[in-house]
Motif scaffolding. Sequence first.
Motif, PDB file in Angstrom:
ATOM      1  N   LEU A 195       0.946  -1.277   0.129  1.00  0.00           N
ATOM      2  CA  LEU A 195       0.063   0.000  -0.071  1.00  0.00           C
ATOM      3  C   LEU A 195       0.954   1.356   0.069  1.00  0.00           C
ATOM      4  N   PHE A 196       1.755   1.250   0.787  1.00  0.00           N
ATOM      5  CA  PHE A 196       2.582   2.428   1.056  1.00  0.00           C
ATOM      6  C   PHE A 196       3.611   2.995  -0.122  1.00  0.00           C
ATOM      7  N   THR A 197       3.908   1.830  -0.710  1.00  0.00           N
ATOM      8  CA  THR A 197       4.818   2.096  -1.811  1.00  0.00           C
ATOM      9  C   THR A 197       3.776   2.413  -3.170  1.00  0.00           C
ATOM     10  N   ILE A 198       2.607   1.709  -3.455  1.00  0.00           N
ATOM     11  CA  ILE A 198       1.763   2.023  -4.615  1.00  0.00           C
ATOM     12  C   ILE A 198       1.028   3.209  -4.612  1.00  0.00           C
ATOM     13  N   LYS A 199       0.670   3.781  -3.352  1.00  0.00           N
ATOM     14  CA  LYS A 199      -0.076   4.967  -3.112  1.00  0.00           C
ATOM     15  C   LYS A 199       0.830   5.812  -2.425  1.00  0.00           C
ATOM     16  N   LYS A 200       2.301   5.823  -2.640  1.00  0.00           N
ATOM     17  CA  LYS A 200       3.055   6.843  -1.658  1.00  0.00           C
ATOM     18  C   LYS A 200       2.823   8.292  -1.909  1.00  0.00           C
ATOM     19  N   GLU A 201       1.990   8.757  -2.974  1.00  0.00           N
ATOM     20  CA  GLU A 201       1.945  10.155  -3.033  1.00  0.00           C
ATOM     21  C   GLU A 201       0.731  10.606  -2.019  1.00  0.00           C
ATOM     22  N   LEU A 202       0.053   9.644  -1.520  1.00  0.00           N
ATOM     23  CA  LEU A 202      -0.993  10.088  -0.558  1.00  0.00           C
ATOM     24  C   LEU A 202      -0.555  10.271   1.172  1.00  0.00           C
ATOM     25  N   PHE A 203       0.884   9.579   1.069  1.00  0.00           N
ATOM     26  CA  PHE A 203       1.318   9.508   2.678  1.00  0.00           C
ATOM     27  C   PHE A 203       2.483  10.345   2.620  1.00  0.00           C
TER      28      PHE A 203
END
Length: 203
Positions: A195-203
Motif C-alpha cells: 500500500l505505502f509504496t503503490i500509493k506513496k503520493e498520499l502519505f
Amino acid sequence: MIKTLIFDFGDVFINLDKEGAMTNALELFELDELSEELIAFNSFYEQGLIDTKEFIDFYLSNFPKLSKKDIIEAWNYIICDFPPKRLEFIQQLAKDKQYQLILLSNTNELHINHIKEYIPFYEEFKACFDNFYLSHEIMLRKPNSDIFKFVLDENQLNPKDCLFIDDTTENIETASKLGFHVWNNNPKTEDIVDLFTIKKELF
C-alpha cells in the motif's frame, strides 16, 4: 493528509475465486447465466434482508435436485486463502496507531462462518480494526452511497481524510464521488502489503 484507512475484505486481505465460483455454480445449477432474480436474491442475503435459512430454502425450492450441503459448498466455493503476510501487515498498522483502521465488506453469514472455521486467525485479524462493518450486519451494501455515509457519520469522518481500498470498480466510483481518496486494487497484480509504496503520493 490521510487519517483513516478503510479496507474491503475479499480480494484485499482474503483471496477470492470469483470466476471459478461462478463457473462452478452455473454447472451445478445447469444454467448459462444467473437470472436477475437470483442475483437480486443474493444481494438481499448479503445485505441481511433475508436470513440464512430463507436463503438456503430459496435455492432448494428452485433447484430441488440439490441438497443443503450442495448449496452451501457452492456458495462458499469463492473463498480461498488468507496470506499470513497480510495479517502481519494490518497487525503492524494497528500497533503503530498512525491511522484509524476500518473494514467495510459486502459479505454474509455463510461466508463469515466459513472463514471463521477455516482461517484460524480471523479473530486476531478483526481485532486490528477500530470498526469492522459487514454488510449483512449493518443491512447496507456497497456500492450504494448510504453505506459510505453511514461510515462517515458513525466515525465522524471527513472523506478527504480517508483512503478507501476496494477491488470492485463500482464501489470505488461511489466512494470517489463522495470525496474519498481511493485505490482500486487489482488482486492479480497488486497486494495490500505494498500500500505505502503503490500509493506513496498520499502519505
